[in-house]
Enzyme design. Structure first.
Site, short mmCIF file in Angstrom:
data_model
loop_
_atom_site.label_atom_id
_atom_site.label_comp_id
_atom_site.label_asym_id
_atom_site.label_seq_id
_atom_site.Cartn_x
_atom_site.Cartn_y
_atom_site.Cartn_z
N GLU A 167 -19.33 10.06 -2.76
CA GLU A 167 -20.43 10.12 -3.71
C GLU A 167 -20.03 10.70 -5.06
O GLU A 167 -20.65 10.42 -6.06
CB GLU A 167 -21.58 10.95 -3.12
CG GLU A 167 -22.24 10.20 -1.98
CD GLU A 167 -23.51 10.84 -1.50
OE1 GLU A 167 -23.64 12.06 -1.71
OE2 GLU A 167 -24.34 10.13 -0.92
N GLU A 217 6.85 -23.95 4.46
CA GLU A 217 5.81 -24.10 3.45
C GLU A 217 6.18 -23.46 2.13
O GLU A 217 5.91 -24.00 1.07
CB GLU A 217 4.50 -23.51 3.96
CG GLU A 217 3.87 -24.42 4.99
CD GLU A 217 2.58 -23.87 5.54
OE1 GLU A 217 2.37 -22.64 5.43
OE2 GLU A 217 1.80 -24.65 6.08
N THR A 252 2.20 -15.35 7.95
CA THR A 252 3.54 -15.32 7.38
C THR A 252 4.02 -13.88 7.23
O THR A 252 5.16 -13.55 7.56
CB THR A 252 3.55 -16.01 6.02
OG1 THR A 252 3.01 -17.31 6.18
CG2 THR A 252 4.93 -16.08 5.44
N LEU A 253 3.10 -13.04 6.79
CA LEU A 253 3.46 -11.64 6.61
C LEU A 253 3.84 -11.00 7.94
O LEU A 253 4.81 -10.23 8.03
CB LEU A 253 2.28 -10.89 5.98
CG LEU A 253 2.55 -9.47 5.57
CD1 LEU A 253 3.68 -9.43 4.55
CD2 LEU A 253 1.31 -8.83 5.01
N LYS A 293 -25.76 22.96 17.56
CA LYS A 293 -24.96 23.10 18.77
C LYS A 293 -23.54 23.49 18.37
O LYS A 293 -23.11 23.22 17.25
CB LYS A 293 -24.95 21.81 19.59
CG LYS A 293 -24.09 20.70 19.04
CD LYS A 293 -23.95 19.61 20.09
CE LYS A 293 -23.02 18.50 19.67
NZ LYS A 293 -23.01 17.37 20.56
N THR A 349 -29.08 20.25 -0.08
CA THR A 349 -29.15 21.45 0.74
C THR A 349 -27.81 22.18 0.77
O THR A 349 -27.72 23.24 1.37
CB THR A 349 -29.57 21.11 2.19
OG1 THR A 349 -28.88 19.94 2.60
CG2 THR A 349 -31.05 20.88 2.27
N GLY A 350 -26.80 21.64 0.14
CA GLY A 350 -25.55 22.37 0.03
C GLY A 350 -24.47 21.93 0.99
O GLY A 350 -23.56 22.70 1.31
N GLY A 368 -4.55 -17.64 5.03
CA GLY A 368 -4.66 -16.33 4.40
C GLY A 368 -4.94 -15.20 5.35
O GLY A 368 -5.43 -14.15 4.97
#
Lengths: 113, 569
Positions: B313, B73, B49-50, B450, B287-288, B45
């Site tokens: 959020e 397979e 193959t992919l 800064k 605090t915005g 998995g």
């Protein structure tokens, strides 16, 4: 009819069944010729008069290799009677071929008993 | 194809066949070795193959290289179903003769060995498949199935050696998949046969989250990325994070873009953020941060730029509603297709998955501006160092594309200078939002911690969320310290009152002065009058005295004249 009787009966009938066999080889390699000889010998010995053997060179017909799921060569396919069996190799091991062709099953069963 | 041809390939500088899988060509510096075999191994998995199918399909569709898929397979129908969801139609490609699929089926119970054999049947099938579509690529998935079907391992090993030589002679670029075993790369030691290139895929569970990684174990004759690269399998197939994003050679822009808040632009030397820079907004809860981020997003959309907003959020509708309350209408931007809000729970994916997802979103949506709100949520799914490394790669990727990125960071303490995930080194412009609590109220302050490469204000400004958006107000700094909110208002009122009093006092003094001047003037006049009176008197006296003197002298003359006359006579 219980399971045991059914089993016995099927064993009886298998002795008269028609065998359809295909032998896939690749050209005239020593292994191919050896396989053909071995298969023919065994068929004559054990299945005289009730087998049909076709030898196919997959070099000539590669599509068949795909259709018949051939990987190893030589491969002997028992198409009938069912179940389908594949015997691979140069057919030098007679016991194995007989097992593959379900011709030894009676003895096996007896041994187990 | 003849043998000489294959030696030519071997002798010439290494040619590479692009896989077309996102990122793989970056870490292999061009693709898999052309005309050689590559082993792709990994546990169940993990996407082997992919990988193979994508390599083939991309070759057939994008690079004009037909391919052969030998599957051991899965049946062609199963494969087709599995890749259909990725938008790959194997049947159609088969019909167009771009891909040839051969399903090699081995049923061990059917097989009986009798003497010596070889695998020429398989060789013929592969040869036929290659020739029938003129294949340049081949995938064997997974050849190890032969080991379970064929009992004679000695024959099998000899035949595998022959098979890889055969593929080399055919000049096809091969991908061989192999199941990983404990301690070895593949269960049956396929790596012994394939020595050109080995890629390991790995799926691990860390902190209950599954992470897929890819590593190139070896690549003979070529440089390659050495690290483990996370990759993702989603509805577009495999994508690996490109390492190009780890280079730091990107052009920088001097172009400025507005923050969406007038006062903040002014604080940042009048222009706003640098285009393509990384901005972080840190602050405690409420605090915005989101408001500033949304203002920026909206400003970008108003300039006609595209903005990708990753919210961890809040849901999209919630953000729209909340921003509406401060006068920010985001809906028009969304309707115009300029703003894309992608809300999800951070815990939904692992970190690497997030990175790949973001990478994909960026590639799809092609934004000019990306907002992540907040990055703190990544801590739910990874360690700090991992979060930092992930963000480093992501910001670098965006920088290379000149995309401006704004991160918000929820700080839990007031000592924010050490930000939660300690990514300050990544950040070009860092804004700090602070709660200022005093006199029973809470106000917001903003300052610039800064800002690389620009003159910026060192003031703390008060920051207000009004019905018409965000407003920055100068903060009152007086002898009693910094004042905000109503304290600032009362302080200002107090100042006004004081000013009035002093003005009144001043006027009063002026009037007093005027009066004094008038008194002085009056005195001067009086004195002058007195002086004039005295002067007149004195003059009069002098004149009288002069008159008197004149009279006296004339009398004396008269007397002397009289004397002379006596003498003369």
């Amino acid at each position: 009819m219980d399971a045991k009787e059914k089993f016995e009966q099927s064993l009886q009938s298998s002795e008269n069944e028609q065998y359809i066999l295909r032998l896939y080889i690749t050209g005239i390699t020593p292994r191919s010729t050896q396989a053909i000889a071995n298969v023919k010998r065994i068929c004559e010995e054990y299945l005289a008069g009730r087998y049909e053997l076709e030898v196919i060179d997959i070099y000539q017909n590669p599509v068949l290799a795909k259709d018949e799921q051939i990987i190893a060569v030589p491969t002997l396919i028992k198409k009938l009677p069912l179940p389908l069996r594949r015997i691979i190799g140069d057919m030098s091991d007679t016991e194995r071929i007989l097992k593959g062709l379900d011709l030894r099953i009676k003895n096996d069963v007896q041994e187990k008993r | 194809m003849s043998k000489t041809n294959s030696t030519e390939i071997y002798d010439s500088p290494l040619q590479k066949s692009p896989t077309g899988i996102e990122g793989v060509d970056d870490i292999t510096l061009g693709g898999l070795p052309t005309g050689r075999s590559t082993l792709v191994c990994g546990g169940t998995g993990c996407g082997k193959t992919l990988f193979g199918i994508e390599f083939l399909v991309n070759g057939a569709v994008r690079y004009g290289e037909p391919g052969v898929l030998i599957t051991f397979e899965e049946t062609p129908d199963e494969l087709n179903e599995n890749v259909e969801s990725l938008g790959i139609d194997l049947k159609e490609l088969e019909a167009q003769k771009k891909i040839y699929i051969d399903y090699v089926y081995i049923e061990p119970s059917e097989i009986e060995e009798s003497g010596d054999y070889d695998l020429e049947g398989l060789f013929i099938r592969i040869g036929h498949a290659i020739d029938s579509v003129g294949a340049k690529r081949i995938v064997l998935d997974t050849i190890e199935s032969l080991f379970s079907g064929l009992p004679n391992k000695a024959i099998l090993r000899a035949e595998l050696h022959r098979l890889f030589r055969f593929l080399k002679n055919k000049g096809v670029t091969a991908v061989i998949t192999g199941e990983r075993a404990d301690g070895t790369l593949t269960r049956h030691g396929l790596e012994e046969y394939i020595s050109d290139c080995v890629i390991l895929l790995d799926q691990r569970v860390e902190n209950q989250l599954s992470v897929r990684r890819m590593r190139i174990i070896k690549y003979r004759g070529s440089l390659h990325g050495m690290d483990e690269y996370p990759f993702l399998i989603d509805d577009k197939g495999i994508s690996v994070l490109p390492i190009t994003s780890l280079e730091m050679e990107h052009d920088v822009s001097t172009e400025r873009i507005s923050t969406g808040i007038e006062g903040l632009d002014a604080m940042l030397g009048g222009g706003g953020y640098y285009k393509g820079s990384t901005i972080m907004i840190s602050g405690t809860a409420g605090t915005g941060k989101t408001s500033i981020a949304a203002s920026f997003a909206r400003a970008a959309c108003e300039r006609g730029e595209r903005c990708l907003y990753l919210a961890y959020e809040e849901a999209e509708s919630q953000i729209i509603r909340n921003m509406h309350s401060i006068g920010l209408d985001l809906e028009p931007c969304i309707n115009k297709g300029l703003l894309k809000i992608k809300s999800s729970r951070s815990t939904r994916y692992g970190l690497e998955m997030h990175l790949v997802m973001m990478h994909q979103l960026v590639n799809e949506f092609k934004p000019d501006v990306v907002v992540i709100d907040p990055i703190t949520d990544y801590k739910n799914v990874g360690k700090d160092t991992d979060v930092k490394s992930m963000l480093t790669r992501f910001t670098n990727l965006l920088k290379a594309k000149k995309i401006t990125i704004l991160l918000t960071d929820l700080a839990h303490t007031e000592t924010i200078a050490k930000t939660a995930v300690n990514i300050s080194s990544l950040v070009d412009t860092w804004l700090l939002l602070r709660d200022i609590e005093s006199n029973g109220e809470r106000n917001r302050g903003i300052y610039i911690l800064k800002s690389r490469g620009m003159a910026h204000s060192n003031h703390i400004r008060e920051f207000r969320l009004t019905d018409e958006g965000i407003d920055l107000v100068d903060m009152y700094v007086g002898p009693g310290g910094m004042l905000t909110g109503s304290a600032r208002y009362s302080q200002e009122a107090l100042e006004k009152a004081e000013e009035l009093v002093s003005r009144q006092e001043m006027e009063h003094k002026q009037r007093e002065l005027e009066r004094k001047r008038k008194i002085l003037d009056a005195r001067i006049i009086a004195l002058q009058a007195e002086f004039e009176a005295e002067e007149e008197e004195i003059n009069k006296f002098i004149m009288q005295r002069e008159e008197k003197l004149k009279v006296l002298s004339s009398d004396r003359d008269e007397i002397s004249k009289m004397g002379q006359a006596d003498q003369r006579t």
